[in-house]
Enzyme design. Structure first.
Site, short mmCIF file in Angstrom:
data_model
loop_
_atom_site.label_atom_id
_atom_site.label_comp_id
_atom_site.label_asym_id
_atom_site.label_seq_id
_atom_site.Cartn_x
_atom_site.Cartn_y
_atom_site.Cartn_z
N TYR A 1 0.84 -1.20 0.00
CA TYR A 1 0.00 0.00 0.00
C TYR A 1 0.88 1.25 0.00
CZ TYR A 1 -3.58 3.38 1.26
OH TYR A 1 -4.42 4.47 1.26
N HIS B 1 1.88 4.34 -3.13
CA HIS B 1 1.68 5.77 -2.90
C HIS B 1 2.98 6.57 -2.96
CE1 HIS B 1 -2.24 4.44 -1.47
NE2 HIS B 1 -2.63 5.70 -1.58
N TYR C 1 -2.95 16.64 1.32
CA TYR C 1 -3.61 15.35 1.49
C TYR C 1 -2.60 14.40 2.12
CZ TYR C 1 -6.81 11.52 -0.01
OH TYR C 1 -7.69 10.46 -0.07
N TRP D 1 -7.39 4.51 -10.48
CA TRP D 1 -6.69 4.32 -9.21
C TRP D 1 -7.46 3.38 -8.29
CZ3 TRP D 1 -1.99 5.11 -7.31
CH2 TRP D 1 -1.80 5.07 -5.94
N TRP D 2 -8.77 3.60 -8.19
CA TRP D 2 -9.59 2.72 -7.35
C TRP D 2 -9.50 1.27 -7.81
CZ3 TRP D 2 -14.73 5.94 -7.16
CH2 TRP D 2 -14.58 7.02 -6.28
#
Length: 105
Positions: free
Chosen positions: A18, A22, A41, A76-77
């Site tokens: 994960y 990113h 963010y 992305w999802w």
């Protein structure tokens, strides 16, 4: 500026992957976020519960919501759905958190 906070989670064993996905996020997704008024963010991982805490500073609620309909976000999802609990549209299951305290310099 509007502050947004929400929680998500990742499946156990996906912590390293994960984070790798990113660092960095896709440049085209970063551009979409900035174009839609995301000023800041951050996502934090709780190592024991695998809960993700996300915090964003945005300039407009409607532009924030519009991110979900962009091709970059949908892609992305789809890329991330195997890492975390997701909805039928591949969006991560999330819960918005109500701000109860804030202080600034």
């Amino acid at each position: 500026m509007i502050r947004k906070a929400f929680v998500m989670s990742i499946h156990p064993g996906n912590e390293v992957e994960y984070e790798r996905r990113h660092r960095p996020i896709w440049p085209e997704l970063e551009a979409v976020l900035k174009k839609h008024g995301v000023l800041s963010y951050s996502i934090f991982l709780h190592p024991e519960t695998k809960q993700l805490f996300a915090y964003a500073e945005i300039d407009d609620e409607a532009k924030w919501k519009a991110i979900a309909s962009t091709p970059e976000c949908k892609k992305w999802w789809a890329y991330m759905k195997d890492m975390m609990p997701s909805n039928p549209d591949n969006s991560p299951k999330s819960l918005e958190i109500k701000e109860v305290f804030h202080i600034e310099k």
